[in-house]
Write an enzyme that holds these catalytic residues in place. Structure first.
Site, PDB file in Angstrom:
ATOM      1  CE1 TYR B 108       4.750  19.659 -13.985  1.00 24.71           C
ATOM      2  CE2 TYR B 108       6.606  18.251 -14.526  1.00 24.71           C
ATOM      3  CZ  TYR B 108       5.720  18.767 -13.592  1.00 24.71           C
ATOM      4  OH  TYR B 108       5.805  18.385 -12.294  1.00 24.71           O
ATOM      5  CD  GLU B 206       8.201  -8.028  -5.711  1.00 24.47           C
ATOM      6  OE1 GLU B 206       7.961  -9.265  -5.669  1.00 24.47           O
ATOM      7  OE2 GLU B 206       7.432  -7.174  -5.258  1.00 24.47           O
ATOM      8  CG  ASP B 258       8.522  -9.778  -1.881  1.00 29.68           C
ATOM      9  OD1 ASP B 258       9.630 -10.270  -1.577  1.00 29.68           O
ATOM     10  OD2 ASP B 258       8.225  -8.566  -1.747  1.00 29.68           O
TER      11      ASP B 258
END
Lengths: 681, 373
Positions: B108, B206, B258
């Site tokens: 920013y 995970e 996974d």
């Protein structure tokens, strides 16, 4: 009105003009038999004549009327003003109104023109005309009669005469018009023209094969016409006239013996007024000299003094065979009237302007060629960019004798020629280098011929003769090359703009910030800038004056190299738009020749300096000049951005390159940095 | 905009001085090239899988010798160089004034930099990494902080760290709710101390769902271990924490994800080093970390519910076959098995056999093989 249609030539005698030669009784009988078959033929062959579906029937009717109007106006040298209106009456019934400002039809002929199938078919009078392509307005009227039971209403006015109107129904048994309410009337505000109003069963659609599309495309290739269309919802579209220049009138020619079929030949022989076969061959055909005629007759073993009407089928067969083996000069080609490159461009610009295309490739008119004894000319153009959709296949606009072809694109030689080109080389996407390319482009192809060879009687697709495909291919290639060169220029211009951004904005900011950071003076950047740019930059600007067709074109030439430079600029200007005195006012101006090829010279342009060349184009042709089409000579083209080297076929010797250029532009490959995005936080 | 003032030291320490010196020499090089009338250039290691090499000494993957050259002749490179100068200036100011900011704040702040402004946070993050690579400093040296990563720790370990109420010790089971202890962005020893623990292993997980399942099933209590929820691709501090637990406290590290190509990459970034941060793999990667599943073979052996591999998945697997980090027998065979069956599966697919199956059967099986249970 010409309704020349080869397939139904067998029936064409019915509509033959008065004054045909006397015929045998058998022949007259045959005529009667054939007469019945006209309507039968129509009934049976609605599909091949274009009345096979409701949507198509509606379009075909309008097409017949508009094509006739355009032909008639052209014949009479009148700038066409045509309006079409469709009113939906419900239950798939429509009222169609078509009106033109043509020469009108004399009262006596009105019933025949509108009420007799195949009337006016001047057998073997060959010329490039639109009407060639349909069965005629009378078929439309008959179809309307049959499907709605309502008569057609026609009005016509010949200049200086009283206007006439009548209602017409076609008696399908006798192929004769039944006329009612035939009366003169006062046609307020009209000087000449024709008005048709008929009812027809059909279906109004929008999209690719719509009346709107047909009229829009008609406007593109007939920029001299003004077409107004009111659709069933009452919305009116006007395709304004883009030019006041009438197309050059096409000339009638006699048939060329090549491509004659036996039946055709036999009929032609029977109707000949010549006394001998020899005279028939030399006088009724084009390009048959007495020597050629003798040659043919000798090969066919037919006596030269035979009466043409006495030739039997076998003799005709022999003659046609002999023609095939005799060398005969190609047919004359000056009978054709191509649209011409500037008018194609005008038409495209006028109609497609709403899409704000970036580029109109200069349209190409090929030299005439012939196929089967019929001369033809191929014309092509490509429009690119702007709001033309870029995610689908390109749009192919097909035209035959200035008439849009909307059906059977797949069977057409034009579509095939487009598909058979490898467009990837020219900057369009195409899977595997075959098929219709993808991208924001519209490709236009027009074939003009005394007899366009169609694949079928529906006359919707051009037959795939090698001569034709070759010509289409050559025309498209030239356009495509221009497109590619435009895209290249565009690419280079983008690169140049990027360089400007670098040297004018980014580099000074880096210099300032790093000097501040280090507490040192801002370094002198001239040397860095020249190294980054290292080009001569030619930048065109075009100023349009509001409401006027006046354009001021300025080429600013920047020297962003480290040496002084000299060069010449060249451009081909539309002469009609150039004021010879004004253009010479520019200090750099050298000359302009009678083709409009102009040259300017820039001498000893110092490093980091610029100069400019300015001229004005005015009038109707002013917008046909594309400011990007500027060329340079006298300098190594590699260091020039914004202009190409003068082409070798330009026909003008450019300035010689005097210095040896050692400082070529390096090809700065974009160093794309690979970063795997999915691999980290 | 919250630029925090750290009130510890007011003079620059040695490390700060070195950082500023390195940044100054980057700017100086560009200046000197312009001053000499040359086209400014910057070269830096190519940051792609083509340019990572295995370091035999550390067991992690670092950048190799391939260089990419940013030349001012190229518009994108010119923008990057412009931002580099502005960012160096910004960081120097920040160090001198003893301030720090988040990466997002820097993004920013660049709003006021005109043409040098970043168009996305990815651009500013990427440039911060570039600067790390070129200056051989770390983001922490630049006083640039990442956002909270969302990673949590639960288990038998105590951290002593700075809080608003001074240094506090927090036990990651007794002193926290069931969501665990939120991993801060800085886990260096000077402000983040790890108390010695007898935990038998640390397991990186995970998905949040599996993390919560193991906590609910009392897995930590039963097996005396530490669980780290990675929350997708792990942030630097999460990887750094796992490395510290493993290397400083000799706690074996396990990765449980996974069974899909993206999860394989999560393991690679924990164990081998991520491609984007290969310049600091020595500092982030845990080469001893072991992958336990879900493997492609698990999908077959446990007959797990599956999803079809998408085109993107297949592309990712093929890319992994070309990735030097996956060039060993285990991974090649796993990747090829997955490609062959065309299926992937999730950790939570184990629930097919009941909620306790993962803690009663699957993990004991797997960890048993490794001798950890």
């Amino acid at each position: 009105m010409h309704s020349n249609n080869t397939t139904i030539d067998n029936f064409a005698d019915i509509g033959a003009k008065d004054g045909a030669p006397k015929k045998s009784i058998a022949h007259k009988l045959a005529e009667k038999q054939q007469e019945i078959s006209v309507t039968e033929f129509f009934e049976k062959n609605k599909h091949i004549l274009g009345f096979d579906s409701k949507t198509k029937s509606l379009l075909m009717g309008i097409k017949e009327a508009v094509d006739n109007s355009l032909d008639a106006c052209e014949e009479a040298n009148i700038l066409p003003d045509i309006s079409v209106r469709i009113d939906a009456l419900g239950d798939d019934e429509y009222k169609i109104i078509e009106e033109d400002n043509g020469p009108g039809i004399v009262h006596k002929m009105m019933p025949n023109v509108f009420g007799r199938l195949l009337f006016g078919s001047r057998f073997h009078a060959l010329r490039q005309s639109r009407g060639q392509q349909g069965i005629g307005i009378s078929a439309t009227i008959m179809y309307g009669n049959i499907t709605t039971g309502k008569p057609a209403h026609v009005q016509s006015m010949v200049e200086g005469e009283i206007a006439r109107q009548m209602d017409i129904v076609i008696d399908t048994k006798t192929n004769r018009p039944i006329v009612t309410n035939d009366k003169p009337f006062n046609w307020e505000g009209k000087e000449h023209g024709t008005y048709i109003e008929y009812y027809i069963a059909g279906k109004y659609v929008t999209g690719k094969q719509s009346v709107f599309e047909y009229l829009k495309n008609t406007a593109i290739v007939n920029p001299h016409s003004r077409i107004t269309f009111t659709d069933p919802s009452g919305k009116t579209f006007v395709f304004e006239r883009a030019t006041d220049i009438m197309p050059v009138k096409s000339k009638e020619i006699k048939p060329h013996p090549e491509g004659m079929e036996i039946g055709e030949f036999q009929k032609y022989a029977q109707r000949s007024v010549q006394k001998t076969v020899r005279a028939f061959l030399t006088s009724d055909f084009s390009r048959v000299t007495p020597r050629v005629a003798d040659d043919i007759l000798r090969k066919a073993d037919v006596k030269g003094d035979t009466k043409p009407s006495a030739l039997d089928r076998d003799q005709c067969k022999e003659i046609v065979k002999a023609i095939g083996t005799t060398k005969i000069m190609a047919p004359p080609t000056d009978c054709l009237s191509p649209i011409g490159d500037t008018l194609i461009k005008k038409g495209l610009m006028h109609v497609l302007d709403g899409m704000r295309p970036d580029y109109y490739a200069p349209p190409i008119t090929r030299p005439p060629r012939s196929v089967n004894g019929n001369p033809f000319v191929i014309e092509a153009g490509i429009v690119y960019g702007g709001d033309i959709p870029s995610d689908g296949p390109v749009t192919i606009l097909r035209f035959a004798n200035r008439v849009p072809l909307l059906y059977q694109p797949g069977a057409c030689a034009i579509t095939k020629a487009v598909s058979n080109m490898d467009w990837r080389r020219y900057g369009l996407e195409q899977r595997g280098g075959k098929g219709i390319p993808y991208g924001p482009a519209i490709i236009l192809v027009h074939i003009a011929s005394t007899k366009v060879p169609f694949t079928s009687e529906g006359k919707e697709a051009v037959a795939d003769f090698e001569e034709i495909s070759n010509e289409i291919n050559l025309a498209l290639r030239t356009c495509a090359r221009n497109l590619k060169s435009h895209l290249n220029k565009d690419e280079r211009r983008k690169k140049t703009r990027a360089k400007f951004e670098i040297v004018q904005e980014i580099l000074p900011m880096i210099a300032q910030k790093s000097a501040d950071y280090l507490g040192k003076p801002v370094p002198d950047l001239d040397s860095s800038i020249s190294k980054i740019m290292n080009v001569i930059w030619v930048e065109p600007t075009v100023e349009k004056e509001k409401g006027k067709s006046k354009r001021t074109i300025t080429y600013t030439v920047y020297n962003y190299t480290r040496q002084e430079r000299s060069l010449r600029l060249h451009a081909q200007l539309p002469l009609e738009a150039v004021n010879q005195i004004d253009i010479a006012q520019d200090d750099h101006f050298v000359e302009i020749n009678d083709e409009g090829k102009a040259a300017w010279e820039i001498d000893n342009l110092q490093p980091s300096k610029h100069t400019s060349v300015k001229f004005v184009l005015a009038g109707e042709m002013a917008d046909t000049f594309s400011a990007d089409d500027v060329y340079i000579s006298g300098i190594n083209p590699v260091i020039v951005m914004g202009a190409d080297a003068l082409p070798g076929d330009w026909g003008i010797k450019g300035m010689d390159i005097v210095e040896y250029e050692s400082d070529l532009v390096e090809d700065d490959d974009d160093d794309t940095e690979e970063v795997e995005n999915l691999d980290d936080e | 905009m919250t630029i925090q003032r750290r009130s510890r030291t007011l003079t620059m320490n040695e490390r700060d001085t070195k950082t500023v010196g390195n940044l100054t020499s980057i700017v100086g090089q560009l200046y000197d090239q312009m001053d000499a009338g040359e086209v400014p250039e910057m070269s830096l290691p190519l940051r792609s899988k083509k340019n990572i090499e295995f370091n035999v000494n550390t067991g992690v993957w670092n950048y190799g010798n391939l260089q990419t050259v940013r030349s001012l002749k190229n518009l994108n490179a010119a923008h990057m160089m412009l931002r580099t100068v502005y960012t160096c200036d910004f960081i120097k100011g920040q160090i001198e004034e003893h301030k720090s900011s988040t990466l997002r704040e820097m993004y920013y702040i660049s709003e006021g930099w005109g043409k040098a402004k970043f168009h996305s946070q990815d651009e500013s993050n990427l440039l911060a990494e570039d600067l790390e690579v070129v200056s051989k400093c770390m983001r922490e040296d630049f006083k640039l902080r990442p956002e909270e990563s969302g990673a949590h720790v639960y288990g038998n370990v105590t951290f002593t760290t700075q809080t608003r109420k001074g240094m506090k010790s927090i036990h990651c089971m007794d002193d926290v709710a069931e969501t665990g202890f939120a991993v801060p962005y800085n886990v260096e020893n000077d402000i983040f101390k790890i108390e010695p623990t007898d935990a038998k292993f640390v397991m990186a997980i995970e998905t949040g769902g599996m993390f919560a399942r193991l906590i609910e099933n009392g897995f930590c209590e039963k097996n005396n271990c530490i669980l780290v929820h990675l929350s997708g691709q792990p942030a630097r501090s999460t990887r750094r924490l796992i490395k510290r637990l493993n290397e400083e406290y000799k706690i074996p590290a396990i990765v449980f994800t996974d069974g899909d190509p993206w999860s394989f990459r999560i393991h690679a970034s924990v164990a081998y080093g991520a491609i984007k941060t290969a310049h600091i793999s020595d500092y982030l990667a845990t080469p001893a970390a072991q992958f336990i599943g879900i493997t492609a073979s698990d999908i077959l052996n446990y007959d797990l519910p599956t999803d079809k591999l998408s085109d993107k998945d297949i592309g990712a697997l093929n890319a992994e076959l070309a990735d030097p980090r996956f060039k060993d027998e285990f991974w090649i065979s796993e990747i090829q098995t997955m490609l062959k069956m065309g299926k992937k599966s999730e950790q939570q697919a184990l629930a097919k056999y009941g909620l306790d199956y993962v803690t009663d059967k699957y993990l004991p099986d797997k960890l048993g093989d490794l001798g950890l249970i």
